[in-house]
Design a protein around this motif. Structure first.
Motif, PDB file in Angstrom:
ATOM      1  N   ASN A   1     -24.247  18.551 -44.937  1.00  0.00           N
ATOM      2  CA  ASN A   1     -25.077  18.057 -46.041  1.00  0.00           C
ATOM      3  C   ASN A   1     -25.634  16.671 -45.783  1.00  0.00           C
ATOM      4  N   SER A   2     -25.449  16.158 -44.586  1.00  0.00           N
ATOM      5  CA  SER A   2     -25.945  14.825 -44.259  1.00  0.00           C
ATOM      6  C   SER A   2     -26.119  14.702 -42.757  1.00  0.00           C
ATOM      7  N   VAL A   3     -26.825  13.670 -42.348  1.00  0.00           N
ATOM      8  CA  VAL A   3     -27.003  13.403 -40.921  1.00  0.00           C
ATOM      9  C   VAL A   3     -25.653  13.132 -40.267  1.00  0.00           C
ATOM     10  N   ALA A   4     -24.800  12.380 -40.947  1.00  0.00           N
ATOM     11  CA  ALA A   4     -23.484  12.060 -40.395  1.00  0.00           C
ATOM     12  C   ALA A   4     -22.654  13.324 -40.183  1.00  0.00           C
ATOM     13  N   GLU A   5     -22.712  14.250 -41.139  1.00  0.00           N
ATOM     14  CA  GLU A   5     -21.951  15.500 -41.006  1.00  0.00           C
ATOM     15  C   GLU A   5     -22.501  16.362 -39.869  1.00  0.00           C
ATOM     16  N   LEU A   6     -23.819  16.349 -39.680  1.00  0.00           N
ATOM     17  CA  LEU A   6     -24.404  17.096 -38.571  1.00  0.00           C
ATOM     18  C   LEU A   6     -23.951  16.518 -37.240  1.00  0.00           C
ATOM     19  N   ILE A   7     -23.941  15.201 -37.134  1.00  0.00           N
ATOM     20  CA  ILE A   7     -23.491  14.562 -35.892  1.00  0.00           C
ATOM     21  C   ILE A   7     -22.041  14.936 -35.600  1.00  0.00           C
ATOM     22  N   ASP A   8     -21.194  14.910 -36.614  1.00  0.00           N
ATOM     23  CA  ASP A   8     -19.785  15.288 -36.426  1.00  0.00           C
ATOM     24  C   ASP A   8     -19.677  16.729 -35.948  1.00  0.00           C
ATOM     25  N   LEU A   9     -20.451  17.623 -36.563  1.00  0.00           N
ATOM     26  CA  LEU A   9     -20.407  19.033 -36.177  1.00  0.00           C
ATOM     27  C   LEU A   9     -20.838  19.222 -34.729  1.00  0.00           C
ATOM     28  N   LEU A  10     -21.911  18.546 -34.334  1.00  0.00           N
ATOM     29  CA  LEU A  10     -22.423  18.684 -32.975  1.00  0.00           C
ATOM     30  C   LEU A  10     -21.461  18.094 -31.944  1.00  0.00           C
ATOM     31  N   LYS A  11     -20.763  17.038 -32.312  1.00  0.00           N
ATOM     32  CA  LYS A  11     -19.796  16.439 -31.380  1.00  0.00           C
ATOM     33  C   LYS A  11     -18.549  17.301 -31.238  1.00  0.00           C
ATOM     34  N   LYS A  12     -18.169  17.987 -32.316  1.00  0.00           N
ATOM     35  CA  LYS A  12     -16.991  18.858 -32.256  1.00  0.00           C
ATOM     36  C   LYS A  12     -17.290  20.149 -31.493  1.00  0.00           C
ATOM     37  N   SER A  13     -18.557  20.559 -31.528  1.00  0.00           N
ATOM     38  CA  SER A  13     -18.941  21.817 -30.867  1.00  0.00           C
ATOM     39  C   SER A  13     -20.155  21.597 -29.974  1.00  0.00           C
ATOM     40  N   PRO A  14     -19.964  20.844 -28.895  1.00  0.00           N
ATOM     41  CA  PRO A  14     -21.103  20.541 -28.013  1.00  0.00           C
ATOM     42  C   PRO A  14     -21.687  21.815 -27.380  1.00  0.00           C
TER      43      PRO A  14
ATOM     44  N   LEU B   1     -29.843   8.950 -29.174  1.00  0.00           N
ATOM     45  CA  LEU B   1     -29.310   7.848 -29.976  1.00  0.00           C
ATOM     46  C   LEU B   1     -28.011   8.211 -30.697  1.00  0.00           C
ATOM     47  N   ALA B   2     -27.865   9.498 -31.063  1.00  0.00           N
ATOM     48  CA  ALA B   2     -26.653   9.924 -31.785  1.00  0.00           C
ATOM     49  C   ALA B   2     -25.543  10.348 -30.833  1.00  0.00           C
ATOM     50  N   GLY B   3     -25.878  10.532 -29.559  1.00  0.00           N
ATOM     51  CA  GLY B   3     -24.866  10.930 -28.583  1.00  0.00           C
ATOM     52  C   GLY B   3     -24.382  12.351 -28.773  1.00  0.00           C
ATOM     53  N   VAL B   4     -25.307  13.278 -29.059  1.00  0.00           N
ATOM     54  CA  VAL B   4     -24.938  14.678 -29.290  1.00  0.00           C
ATOM     55  C   VAL B   4     -25.745  15.583 -28.359  1.00  0.00           C
ATOM     56  N   GLU B   5     -25.346  16.855 -28.326  1.00  0.00           N
ATOM     57  CA  GLU B   5     -26.047  17.838 -27.509  1.00  0.00           C
ATOM     58  C   GLU B   5     -26.518  18.994 -28.367  1.00  0.00           C
ATOM     59  N   MET B   6     -27.754  19.426 -28.155  1.00  0.00           N
ATOM     60  CA  MET B   6     -28.315  20.628 -28.770  1.00  0.00           C
ATOM     61  C   MET B   6     -29.275  21.248 -27.763  1.00  0.00           C
ATOM     62  N   GLN B   7     -29.372  22.563 -27.784  1.00  0.00           N
ATOM     63  CA  GLN B   7     -30.325  23.236 -26.911  1.00  0.00           C
ATOM     64  C   GLN B   7     -31.681  23.281 -27.598  1.00  0.00           C
TER      65      GLN B   7
ATOM     66  N   VAL C   1     -28.519   6.637 -37.973  1.00  0.00           N
ATOM     67  CA  VAL C   1     -28.687   6.461 -36.531  1.00  0.00           C
ATOM     68  C   VAL C   1     -29.591   5.257 -36.311  1.00  0.00           C
ATOM     69  N   SER C   2     -28.999   4.146 -35.947  1.00  0.00           N
ATOM     70  CA  SER C   2     -29.739   2.890 -35.824  1.00  0.00           C
ATOM     71  C   SER C   2     -30.877   2.995 -34.813  1.00  0.00           C
ATOM     72  N   GLY C   3     -32.054   2.508 -35.219  1.00  0.00           N
ATOM     73  CA  GLY C   3     -33.206   2.459 -34.325  1.00  0.00           C
ATOM     74  C   GLY C   3     -34.019   3.731 -34.268  1.00  0.00           C
ATOM     75  N   TYR C   4     -33.639   4.747 -35.039  1.00  0.00           N
ATOM     76  CA  TYR C   4     -34.349   6.025 -34.966  1.00  0.00           C
ATOM     77  C   TYR C   4     -35.641   5.974 -35.789  1.00  0.00           C
ATOM     78  N   GLU C   5     -36.758   6.377 -35.176  1.00  0.00           N
ATOM     79  CA  GLU C   5     -38.036   6.489 -35.881  1.00  0.00           C
ATOM     80  C   GLU C   5     -39.012   7.318 -35.061  1.00  0.00           C
ATOM     81  N   THR C   6     -39.579   8.352 -35.663  1.00  0.00           N
ATOM     82  CA  THR C   6     -40.708   9.079 -35.082  1.00  0.00           C
ATOM     83  C   THR C   6     -41.631   9.510 -36.222  1.00  0.00           C
ATOM     84  N   TYR C   7     -42.824   9.934 -35.879  1.00  0.00           N
ATOM     85  CA  TYR C   7     -43.781  10.415 -36.868  1.00  0.00           C
ATOM     86  C   TYR C   7     -44.906  11.098 -36.112  1.00  0.00           C
TER      87      TYR C   7
END
Length: 328
Positions: A143-156, A180-186, A248-254
């Motif tokens: 339900n949040s960016v932080a929770e997504l990062i945790d999920l991705l780190k637990k299940s790379p 920047l978040a230190g995670v992996e996704m295909q 995620v500090s420093g993140y910006e795109t558009y």
């Protein structure tokens, strides 16, 4: 003497023909348009660029007195459509709805460049700047960016994200997030945001970085869950959705949408297209529609768009290098 006279005569005739041709071309430019105009959208139907193009095409058609037909030419992250316009006759009857992908990111990422974003186009007008958004299928247990990062780190390497194609702003949004978040996704590239969005809604791919305009209706309907917008500030149309940069500090795109014509298009034609585009962007119905998904209206001059493209390439070059994205 006869030969010299003949040469002089031929020269005079050639000069007269050239002057006449220039006069015809000038008259044609002043009469523009007299036929249907094709607006090439370099992505599949249903995405943000397509939505903006169809809104603008209708209003510009009203002002120009000729229909503007939107043609979707998806593939290669926008390069196929952009290259088609770059090679089109420079008469104003084939124009491009360009983006940060076609005129900054792809030229920086591609090893083989099919066109030059600066020298192969005549800028017409920068129309809007559009936020991107990180969305997930509601079945994903976050339900949040932080929770997504945790999920991705637990299940790379277990999860994948969709984008509108290799080298697009949505692809880069995902790669920058990973870095920047230190995670992996295909990464799963599509021929446009529309098909990608359909698969995320269907839970074929659980995560996507999308343009806010094309995801907004799904977010409001609850068929997609918005975790964060990619701009520094929150989007006015979704004030409860945080900026990813808050986590995620420093993140910006558009992304952005702009009209381009082929190089060598007569200035009078460019000016006519620019005037119609600016009038369309000032229309109250268009202003309201753009506000629905937090697109910031610009409506620039051709010269301002030209400088914008140069500035965007300078800005994105170090980001592309840091993200390590390179395309064949």
């Amino acid at each position: 003497m006869k030969k010299l006279t003949r040469r002089a005569t031929l020269g005079a005739l050639a000069l007269a023909a050239g002057v006449a041709l220039a006069g015809v071309q000038s008259a044609n430019a002043q009469d523009f348009p007299t036929n249907t105009i094709t607006l090439v959208v370099p992505f599949a139907a249903g995405g943000s660029t397509d939505l903006v193009a169809r809104v603008i095409a209708q209003k510009m058609s009203d002002d120009l007195g000729q229909q503007i037909v939107v043609e979707n030419v998806g593939g290669a992250g926008g390069n196929l459509g952009a290259d088609r316009v770059a090679r089109a006759d420079p008469d104003g009857y084939t124009i491009l709805m360009g983006t940060v992908a076609t005129h900054a990111l792809n030229p920086l990422m591609l090893k083989t460049k099919p066109y030059d974003p600066i020298t192969d186009f005549s800028p017409v007008s920068l129309l809007v700047v559009v936020p991107n958004v990180l969305v997930v299928n509601p079945q994903l247990p976050v339900n949040s960016v932080a929770e997504l990062i945790d999920l991705l780190k637990k299940s790379p390497d277990q999860y994948s994200y969709a984008s509108s194609g290799n080298g697009t702003p949505l692809h880069l949004s995902g790669e920058l997030f990973k870095s920047l978040a230190g995670v992996e996704m295909q990464h799963v590239p599509y021929k446009g945001a529309g098909p990608a969005l359909n698969d995320v809604v269907a839970n074929q791919v659980p995560i996507m970085f999308d343009n806010l305009p094309s995801s907004s209706s799904h977010i409001k309907a609850g068929t997609l869950k918005a975790l964060g917008v990619t701009t520094k500030e929150r989007a006015p149309s979704f004030p409860d959705v945080p900026a990813i940069g808050e986590t995620v500090s420093g993140y910006e795109t558009y992304t952005w949408n702009a009209l381009f014509a082929p190089k060598g298009t007569p200035p009078e034609v460019v000016a006519r297209l620019n005037a119609a585009a600016k009038k369309a962007m000032a229309d109250p119905a268009v202003v309201s529609r753009m506000a629905d998904f937090s697109a910031t209206i610009v409506g620039s001059t051709p010269e301002e768009l030209g400088e914008h493209v140069k500035a965007e390439m300078a800005k994105w070059e170090p980001i592309v290098k840091d993200a390590g994205v390179s395309l064949d």
